[in-house]
Write an enzyme that holds these catalytic residues in place. Structure first.
Site, PDB file in Angstrom:
ATOM      1  CG  ASP B  90      -2.612   5.552   2.670  1.00  0.00           C
ATOM      2  OD1 ASP B  90      -3.690   5.780   3.253  1.00  0.00           O
ATOM      3  OD2 ASP B  90      -2.414   4.518   2.009  1.00  0.00           O
ATOM      4  N   GLY B  92      -5.083   7.872   0.717  1.00  0.00           N
ATOM      5  CA  GLY B  92      -6.056   7.119  -0.068  1.00  0.00           C
ATOM      6  C   GLY B  92      -5.725   7.117  -1.547  1.00  0.00           C
ATOM      7  CD  GLN B 189       4.024  10.625  -7.191  1.00  0.00           C
ATOM      8  OE1 GLN B 189       4.738   9.970  -7.963  1.00  0.00           O
ATOM      9  NE2 GLN B 189       3.311  10.065  -6.212  1.00  0.00           N
ATOM     10  CG  ASP B 266       4.576   2.404   3.864  1.00  0.00           C
ATOM     11  OD1 ASP B 266       5.038   3.315   3.144  1.00  0.00           O
ATOM     12  OD2 ASP B 266       3.680   1.633   3.480  1.00  0.00           O
ATOM     13  CB  CYS B 304      15.594 -14.262  16.671  1.00  0.00           C
ATOM     14  SG  CYS B 304      14.126 -13.221  16.673  1.00  0.00           S
ATOM     15  CB  CYS B 306      10.892 -12.450  18.145  1.00  0.00           C
ATOM     16  SG  CYS B 306      10.652 -14.013  17.276  1.00  0.00           S
ATOM     17  CB  CYS B 309      13.076 -16.964  17.905  1.00  0.00           C
ATOM     18  SG  CYS B 309      13.018 -16.839  16.089  1.00  0.00           S
ATOM     19  CG  HIS B 335      10.901 -14.213  13.101  1.00  0.00           C
ATOM     20  ND1 HIS B 335      11.969 -14.371  13.964  1.00  0.00           N
ATOM     21  CD2 HIS B 335      11.441 -14.040  11.866  1.00  0.00           C
ATOM     22  CE1 HIS B 335      13.094 -14.312  13.274  1.00  0.00           C
ATOM     23  NE2 HIS B 335      12.812 -14.113  11.999  1.00  0.00           N
TER      24      HIS B 335
END
Lengths: 379, 379
Positions: B90, B92, B189, B266, B304, B306, B309, B335
């Site tokens: 980003d 800042g 914006q 994000d 799951c 992962c 899990c 996870h």
């Protein structure tokens, strides 16, 4: 019985292979400490990738939280830890004497207050084995009495006799159960008193246990005293049983102990120091918060093949430590575990090649800047 | 220019592929936040194995510590983070308005006090781009002014015009450099004011930037207002540029935004909530400290795949959280990252198959217990 096969010797030093229901361990081996069911800051996957074959967990911590019954309900310690390799648990005794508020000790039991919730807890040799059976580690330890490093001879003598009696009681309970799944180790006590050490060893060997540990060292007695005590163990214990030096991890001490016939070590040193920003290399230790690393794009050790050294610079690690990021202790721990695994591998190779003395002198010069090594194997 | 190829559409929703110098991203994609150069608690290797393709780092934090010059000397952000995949930074700006003590803002610059050491820092659009160039991310953001969610219309209008002017200045500096290595995104914006949003979008599109972000949402305006603003973006921005909704990660909001044509998200949600013991599943969230999991040998989600899990029970995770072990937030983060990656993969599949509406209703019923979904794509 735990199959242990000595492979090569170099003086009193030896390599071997220890077989457990969850895999084999090449010895001499360093066993990282996973106190409450985790080697702090790293996943079992990261531990395994670091070259570690066995981990230790502390019965004292686990019996208090989450409790042995809970661990058993969750599938045992291997399931709790997510670790499918060999595990060793201590008996809880050492922490009772060091961490807990000890209330009472006699020939029958120890009574202490939990450091978690203050509850009064009673530990007997029988209960120590039963709890470790619930936890389900591959190697379990007898309950012993570990007197302080400055204890007088008569206090140490009492601890020796009590620990022998407790070893016998532990063995009885152990043999009543599914004993082939877990190997019970006896623990030698006796402080720096040669005759007490010898008495302790004789009684344990008479019990014909799968392995023997040396307890009550690294409690402030100094390297010369430690070397003297260890100088006798090769003659005190049979060659076909692994020998485990408890709580020792300083590389200098490991070399001195291997030269005298020790096969197993455990210590918080690599993991605790990592969290305190200290990492090990063959040429000494680095403090990763040091300002000199701020703009250093090199890894901790350019020759190291650990995940941390392959992916992160000293500068990046310093930044992560200063920013208080969890990743910093994780990466430092990965490196230190890998270093200790590589160190033990190098020791095994040196023993196999009959080169331990020469190699140890080189390593000590690199790591400690030329301080003399004592790996002669004599007291 | 950042190559972005739309692949399939389902109403206004679309899948696509974004190509950067460090790899491709399948969109819609969720981008985890690595504030100070690390996604908190996990290694880049664990991030990658979770199915994550791109990570975000915060320019504000990195410019203050360790500083853009230090990052550059250490080999840039990819080297600092040990992450070889795509990175987005980003500008800042958002943190200046939310975290720092803002001292002054005018058309030229923002002046603020560092939250790290209290130093006075000046940020201009030009400096924001130059700093991001030093950091070296694949996608960089213009400096914008992000007014609070309750700002009056005239304050929002000033922010819109200022952000447009800053976008122009950012573009100039960006084009002077090695601009093909980094894609500059403009930021829309305008709060909840439709005409201001439209004015902002028109001016940005005129600048012909590689991508466009929607800023100033998820600041308390509520889901209906967010949906209304997002309902216009498909007509405001060209189809061949990625659209990035900043700071949004709630699965319900992601579904509503994808249905309106958003490609990138994000948010700290999966990582922050993991550290606070909350894990996501298709049937709702679990608080891992809850006493009901104490003796539960099942994983967070039996379906799951992962690492967490596959290797740890709810009971084990609860124990690790109660014991204050670092491994607990690490495993919960692994996870949650995996869940968000799988969630986005399922969204992409649903869009490809023209099934987003139907699938979204199912997922929302599972995750939120039947609360109605608004994925109709209309305002």
């Amino acid at each position: 019985m735990l199959p242990f096969e000595p492979l090569h010797t170099d003086g009193k030093a030896r390599t071997g292979r220890m077989t457990t229901p969850h895999g084999t361990i090449d010895t001499p081996a360093f066993v990282p400490v996973g106190t409450a069911g985790t080697v702090k800051g790293v996943t079992p996957d990261q531990i395994r990738r670091s070259g570690v074959q066995m981990v230790l967990a502390n019965t004292y911590h686990l019996m208090l939280r989450p409790g042995a019954d809970v661990v058993a309900e969750l599938g045992g310690l291997h399931a709790l830890m997510g670790w499918s390799g060999p595990i060793l648990t201590d008996s809880g005794g050492f922490q009772v004497f060091s961490l807990a508020h000890l209330r009472q000790i006699d020939d029958e039991k120890v009574v202490f207050q939990s450091h978690v919730d203050g509850a009064t807890v009673v530990l007997t040799p029988e209960r120590a084995v039963k709890i470790q059976r619930r936890l389900g580690a591959d190697v379990i330890m007898q309950l012993d009495e570990c007197p302080p490093g400055d204890a007088a001879r008569n206090q140490v003598a009492v601890a020796v006799d009590r620990s022998i009696a407790w070893a016998r009681r532990c063995k009885e309970v152990w043999r009543e159960g599914d004993w082939e799944k877990q190997a019970l180790f006896g623990i030698q006590q006796g402080g720096a008193f040669e005759d007490l050490r010898a008495r302790s060893a004789r009684a344990l060997v008479e019990l014909d246990l799968p392995g023997y540990a040396v307890g009550g060292l690294s409690v402030g007695e100094g390297p010369a005293e430690m070397a003297r005590v260890l100088g006798a163990i090769d003659s005190q214990f049979p060659p076909d049983r692994p020998r485990y030096l408890m709580g020792v991890g300083e590389p200098r001490d490991i070399l001195a102990a291997v030269a005298r016939g020790i096969d197993l070590f455990d210590c918080v040193l690599p993991t605790r120091n990592a969290r305190n920003t200290q990492v090990f290399t063959w040429t000494g230790r680095l403090r990763l918060r040091n300002a000199r690393w701020a703009r250093d794009p090199d890894p901790i050790d350019a020759r190291c093949r650990c995940y941390t050294c392959r992916n992160f610079s000293r500068g990046a690690l310093r930044h992560l430590f200063l920013a208080g990021e969890m990743l910093a202790p994780t990466l430092a721990t990965i490196h230190n575990l890998h270093f200790f695994a590589e160190f033990m591998k190098a020791i095994r190779r040196a023993v196999t090649e009959g080169e331990l003395d020469r190699k140890a002198a080189q390593w000590l010069a690199g790591m400690y800047g030329g301080h003399a090594a004592d790996t002669s194997g004599s007291a």
